[in-house]
Enzyme design. Structure first.
Site, PDB file in Angstrom:
ATOM      1  N   ALA A 119      81.960   1.403  75.201  1.00  0.00           N
ATOM      2  CA  ALA A 119      83.146   1.874  74.670  1.00  0.00           C
ATOM      3  C   ALA A 119      82.854   2.708  73.839  1.00  0.00           C
ATOM      4  O   ALA A 119      81.742   2.730  72.739  1.00  0.00           O
ATOM      5  CB  ALA A 119      83.517   0.559  73.885  1.00  0.00           C
ATOM      6  N   LYS A 120      83.965   3.990  72.768  1.00  0.00           N
ATOM      7  CA  LYS A 120      84.090   4.662  71.557  1.00  0.00           C
ATOM      8  C   LYS A 120      84.293   3.894  70.463  1.00  0.00           C
ATOM      9  O   LYS A 120      85.967   3.776  70.007  1.00  0.00           O
ATOM     10  CB  LYS A 120      84.064   6.334  72.044  1.00  0.00           C
ATOM     11  N   VAL A 121      83.638   3.295  69.591  1.00  0.00           N
ATOM     12  CA  VAL A 121      84.441   2.273  68.509  1.00  0.00           C
ATOM     13  C   VAL A 121      83.713   2.915  67.323  1.00  0.00           C
ATOM     14  O   VAL A 121      82.667   3.486  67.151  1.00  0.00           O
ATOM     15  CB  VAL A 121      83.800   1.023  68.687  1.00  0.00           C
ATOM     16  N   TYR A 128      79.523   3.672  65.103  1.00  0.00           N
ATOM     17  CA  TYR A 128      79.190   5.449  64.852  1.00  0.00           C
ATOM     18  C   TYR A 128      78.369   5.354  63.884  1.00  0.00           C
ATOM     19  O   TYR A 128      77.869   6.600  63.366  1.00  0.00           O
ATOM     20  CB  TYR A 128      80.283   6.570  64.815  1.00  0.00           C
TER      21      TYR A 128
END
Ligand code: PMP
Length: 306
Positions: A159-161, A165
């Site tokens: 997932a790009k959560v 980052y």
């Protein structure tokens, strides 16, 4: 610097750039549970402007939301359409799209906050070469990070959560402050994972190698490059790599929507190959350039014309 545009799509309507604000009690600002995508669109000359792999990006967006249990109020097909409208509305021929979903600040502000509505924004801006124009032609310098990539039970690597980052931001800052362009992140077992916003490949003796999915994002550019290599009959394998595999590689390159295909000319003060982009990297850079600008009819399904 990025190039500002006029309009931002927010929850189904366009607002002007300066009015696209959120409240300080936005849950995502406090706890980091939000999801996003990064997509590029390109000027394909007489064919018009096309978004590259839009449906695949929005499918990953939807999957990211499911992974962190955010109920998106839109279907993938609606979001695809909203992205196309956002590009049309802002009239840039080439640029970057940033869909973002976040948890609003009511009714709950505790960790649980399960019933807070989800907001979705789609922003576009103009963006040049992510790792610098010189990086694309000469190659970049990379340094192994003192930060470790998330363990797959700490971060959700598929997932790009948003909150995830922070690891990339710290690693990127450390690398830049040490005079390098990008950080090489190792996984918790010490194997090569990826860079702060790119997947990594190496070439040795004609074989292209890349870390398996596990501690890394399943990059669409990674997938695009692997598809091309397989079509060419070039051997490409997914296997665990160590940092010293990279020290003796003939070529190393990074892939990502923002960074596209960027050669790496140095890893931890070791010069990679001849210290300049190698032949395989250049071949892939050229083929990728043709694909995104609509010059390869074989993968028309990856282009959404606006
Ligand atoms: N890894 C990370 C951590 C990223 O943020 C990105 C950018 N989305 C990538 C890899 C590359 O993914 P893609 O090719 O889909 O842009």
């Amino acid at each position: 610097m990025y190039q500002k545009t006029e309009k931002i799509w927010m929850d189904g309507r366009f607002v002007s750039w300066g009015d696209a604000n959120v409240h300080v009690l936005t849950h995502t600002l406090h706890y980091g549970v939000g999801i996003f995508e990064g997509i590029r669109y390109y000027d394909c000359g007489s064919k018009g402007t096309a978004v590259f792999r839009l449906r695949d990006h929005m499918r990953r967006f939807d999957e990211s939301a499911r992974i962190v249990e955010m109920k998106l109020p839109y279907r993938v097909s609606d979001l695809v359409e909203a992205c196309v409208k956002t590009v049309r509305e802002n009239k840039l021929k080439e640029g970057y799209l940033r869909p973002l979903a976040f948890i609003t600040g009511a009714p709950g502000m505790g960790i649980w906050a399960y019933d807070n509505p989800i907001s979705v924004a789609i922003i576009t801006w103009g963006w040049g070469a992510y790792l610098g124009a010189e990086g694309v032609t000469r190659g970049i310098r990379m340094k192994t990070s003192s930060y470790t990539r998330h363990h797959r039970n700490i971060g959700m690597t598929k997932a790009k959560v948003c909150g995830q980052y922070f690891n990339s931001v710290l690693a990127k800052r450390e690398a830049k402050m040490s005079g390098y362009d990008e950080a090489l992140l190792l996984d918790p077992e010490g194997y090569v994972a990826e860079a702060t916003g790119e997947n990594l490949f190496m070439v040795r003796d004609g074989v292209v190698r890349t870390p398996p999915l596990g501690s890394i994002l399943s990059g669409l550019t990674r997938n695009t490059v692997m598809t091309l290599l397989r079509e060419w009959g070039t051997p490409v394998v997914e296997e665990q790599l160590t940092r010293d595999d990279l020290y003796v590689a003939d070529e190393v390159f990074l892939t990502g929507t923002a960074a596209e295909v960027t050669p790496v000319r140095e890893v931890d003060t070791r010069i990679v190959g001849a210290g300049k982009p190698g032949p395989m990297t250049q071949k892939i850079q050229n083929a990728y350039g043709d694909l995104i600008r609509g010059k390869n009819d074989k993968h028309k399904e990856w282009l959404t014309f606006v």
